[in-house]
Design an enzyme around this catalytic site. Structure first.
Site, PDB file in Angstrom:
ATOM      1  N   ASP A 247       0.848  -1.188   0.000  1.00 11.80           N
ATOM      2  CA  ASP A 247       0.000   0.000   0.000  1.00 11.80           C
ATOM      3  C   ASP A 247       0.883   1.237   0.000  1.00 11.80           C
ATOM      4  O   ASP A 247       2.028   1.177   0.458  1.00 11.80           O
ATOM      5  CB  ASP A 247      -0.906  -0.007   1.239  1.00 11.80           C
ATOM      6  CG  ASP A 247      -2.154   0.830   1.068  1.00 11.80           C
ATOM      7  OD1 ASP A 247      -2.026   2.044   0.816  1.00 11.80           O
ATOM      8  OD2 ASP A 247      -3.263   0.291   1.199  1.00 11.80           O
TER       9      ASP A 247
ATOM     10  N   ASP B 203       3.684   1.732  -4.812  1.00  9.40           N
ATOM     11  CA  ASP B 203       2.875   2.571  -5.694  1.00  9.40           C
ATOM     12  C   ASP B 203       2.583   1.765  -6.950  1.00  9.40           C
ATOM     13  O   ASP B 203       3.475   1.531  -7.779  1.00  9.40           O
ATOM     14  CB  ASP B 203       3.647   3.850  -6.039  1.00  9.40           C
ATOM     15  CG  ASP B 203       2.884   4.769  -6.986  1.00  9.40           C
ATOM     16  OD1 ASP B 203       1.763   4.412  -7.403  1.00  9.40           O
ATOM     17  OD2 ASP B 203       3.421   5.843  -7.308  1.00  9.40           O
ATOM     18  N   VAL B 204       1.345   1.327  -7.106  1.00  8.31           N
ATOM     19  CA  VAL B 204       1.026   0.439  -8.230  1.00  8.31           C
ATOM     20  C   VAL B 204       1.083   1.135  -9.579  1.00  8.31           C
ATOM     21  O   VAL B 204       1.057   0.478 -10.620  1.00  8.31           O
ATOM     22  CB  VAL B 204      -0.350  -0.240  -8.056  1.00  8.31           C
ATOM     23  CG1 VAL B 204      -0.412  -1.030  -6.767  1.00  8.31           C
ATOM     24  CG2 VAL B 204      -1.488   0.780  -8.137  1.00  8.31           C
TER      25      VAL B 204
ATOM     26  N   ASN C 213      -6.221  -5.590  -5.286  1.00  5.86           N
ATOM     27  CA  ASN C 213      -7.342  -4.830  -4.737  1.00  5.86           C
ATOM     28  C   ASN C 213      -7.179  -3.318  -4.869  1.00  5.86           C
ATOM     29  O   ASN C 213      -8.159  -2.580  -4.814  1.00  5.86           O
ATOM     30  CB  ASN C 213      -7.525  -5.190  -3.260  1.00  5.86           C
ATOM     31  CG  ASN C 213      -8.571  -4.332  -2.583  1.00  5.86           C
ATOM     32  OD1 ASN C 213      -9.765  -4.494  -2.810  1.00  5.86           O
ATOM     33  ND2 ASN C 213      -8.123  -3.386  -1.763  1.00  5.86           N
TER      34      ASN C 213
ATOM     35  N   TYR D 211     -14.802   5.156 -14.261  1.00  3.49           N
ATOM     36  CA  TYR D 211     -14.623   4.058 -13.311  1.00  3.49           C
ATOM     37  C   TYR D 211     -15.141   2.746 -13.888  1.00  3.49           C
ATOM     38  O   TYR D 211     -14.475   1.709 -13.804  1.00  3.49           O
ATOM     39  CB  TYR D 211     -15.342   4.393 -12.005  1.00  3.49           C
ATOM     40  CG  TYR D 211     -15.180   3.334 -10.946  1.00  3.49           C
ATOM     41  CD1 TYR D 211     -13.981   3.205 -10.247  1.00  3.49           C
ATOM     42  CD2 TYR D 211     -16.219   2.467 -10.643  1.00  3.49           C
ATOM     43  CE1 TYR D 211     -13.822   2.228  -9.284  1.00  3.49           C
ATOM     44  CE2 TYR D 211     -16.064   1.492  -9.682  1.00  3.49           C
ATOM     45  CZ  TYR D 211     -14.866   1.372  -9.007  1.00  3.49           C
ATOM     46  OH  TYR D 211     -14.712   0.396  -8.048  1.00  3.49           O
TER      47      TYR D 211
ATOM     48  N   LYS E  58     -13.200  -0.951 -14.647  1.00  3.40           N
ATOM     49  CA  LYS E  58     -13.622  -2.211 -14.042  1.00  3.40           C
ATOM     50  C   LYS E  58     -14.096  -3.204 -15.101  1.00  3.40           C
ATOM     51  O   LYS E  58     -13.938  -4.419 -14.945  1.00  3.40           O
ATOM     52  CB  LYS E  58     -14.703  -1.962 -12.984  1.00  3.40           C
ATOM     53  CG  LYS E  58     -14.184  -1.230 -11.759  1.00  3.40           C
ATOM     54  CD  LYS E  58     -13.005  -1.964 -11.124  1.00  3.40           C
ATOM     55  CE  LYS E  58     -12.490  -1.273  -9.884  1.00  3.40           C
ATOM     56  NZ  LYS E  58     -11.368  -2.003  -9.234  1.00  3.40           N
TER      57      LYS E  58
ATOM     58  N   ALA F 229     -20.120  -0.454  -1.450  1.00  2.35           N
ATOM     59  CA  ALA F 229     -19.658  -0.976  -0.168  1.00  2.35           C
ATOM     60  C   ALA F 229     -19.454   0.145   0.844  1.00  2.35           C
ATOM     61  O   ALA F 229     -19.173   1.296   0.484  1.00  2.35           O
ATOM     62  CB  ALA F 229     -18.357  -1.755  -0.354  1.00  2.35           C
TER      63      ALA F 229
ATOM     64  N   THR G  60     -17.212   1.669   2.697  1.00  3.56           N
ATOM     65  CA  THR G  60     -15.766   1.824   2.794  1.00  3.56           C
ATOM     66  C   THR G  60     -15.412   3.281   3.067  1.00  3.56           C
ATOM     67  O   THR G  60     -16.243   4.181   2.907  1.00  3.56           O
ATOM     68  CB  THR G  60     -15.083   1.401   1.477  1.00  3.56           C
ATOM     69  OG1 THR G  60     -15.514   2.302   0.431  1.00  3.56           O
ATOM     70  CG2 THR G  60     -15.443  -0.034   1.107  1.00  3.56           C
TER      71      THR G  60
END
Length: 285
Positions: A74, A89-90, A116, A181, A185, A214, A216
């Site tokens: 993360d 850092d993805v 994720n 978004y 996905k 969700a 979150t």
């Protein structure tokens, strides 16, 4: 309205599970179990990206509680005991490769990758400029690509290899103000099936989990900016047939199944955890 899962801009993770195919000639996963473990993931070594908060944190905890040894990748270090925390850092390939190498060295191998990490976006197709489209794709799509690419050489050495991608109801239902978004996905859903086909004969299963809206931190932040947060939350709850937001722990349960070494025949699927939003059409009460 708010939809999505995952920690913004976080790193990648590894999922557990039984490898589809024979898996002959592979070593078994190593590692011990924690006290109180249910044991379904005993010995599994897992990476979870975006695992410092929200759904990612719930996934990491669910795998740990079942006996897995878990590395959380993360941007923000995990402050929860019981995990290996690695900054990642993805959106940066060098950061991803270094983080995966560190995690694999510390875990002693890799069996599971849970991709994720993700960020949200609002607006119609006109609502975001090219730079924003590129930024969200860099994290939501290419982030999963980078993590999978770095993890696959290690997963091939596992006897119980699997990858789980966090997708979304936005990939299977048209939601207003979610063009960018939803596009990312939808790409993840297609990528999941393609990867499952590519790697099944290597004994690596690839699946996705599709949460509905969700409860979150990211959704909470969106609600806080609404003119009437209570009314907006009620609208989000009402559009899901079971009448409430999805809990992070419910998504984590689905990931625990998909990564379980007992689920060796489950690959190429997207498992909806959305209170029936994808499949059900109820008459008004």
């Amino acid at each position: 309205m708010a939809d999505a899962t995952g920690s913004a801009g976080t790193g990648g993770g590894a999922g557990t599970g039984g490898g589809a195919g024979t898996g002959t000639g592979r070593t078994s996963s190593a590692g011990g179990t924690g006290s109180g473990s249910t044991g379904s993931h005993d010995g599994v070594r897992a990476i979870v990206t975006g695992g410092a908060s929200g759904i990612g944190a719930a996934i990491a905890a669910a795998l740990r509680d079942r006996g897995a040894t878990v590395a959380v990748l993360d941007l923000q270090p995990s402050t929860v005991d019981g995990f290996l925390s690695v900054t990642c850092d993805v959106s940066d390939d060098a950061s991803v490769r270094a983080a995966v190498a560190t995690a694999v060295e510390q875990l002693g191998g890799l069996d599971v990758l849970v991709n994720n990490a993700g960020i949200g976006a609002q607006g119609t197709v006109e609502g975001n400029d090219d730079d924003e489209w590129r930024r969200v794709y860099e994290v939501n799509v290419l982030g999963a690509v980078r993590l999978s690419r770095a993890a696959l050489p290690h997963l091939r050495a596992s006897g119980n290899a699997s990858i789980v991608n966090t997708c979304s109801i936005a990939a299977t239902a048209g939601l207003p103000q979610r063009a960018l978004y939803s596009a990312t996905k939808g790409a993840i859903a297609a990528l999941t099936r393609a990867m499952a086909a590519d790697h099944i004969r290597e004994g690596i299963r690839v699946n996705a989990v599709n949460p509905g809206t969700a409860d979150t931190p990211w959704v909470a932040r969106l609600l806080s900016t609404a003119g009437d947060p209570a009314a907006e939350r009620a609208a989000l709850e009402a559009r899901q047939p079971h009448g409430r937001l999805v809990q992070a722990e419910e998504v984590a349960e689905a990931v625990a199944y998909l990564t379980s070494p007992l689920a060796r025949s489950t690959t190429g699927v997207d498992l909806a955890v959305d209170g029936g939003m994808q499949a059900l059409r109820l008459r008004p009460a």
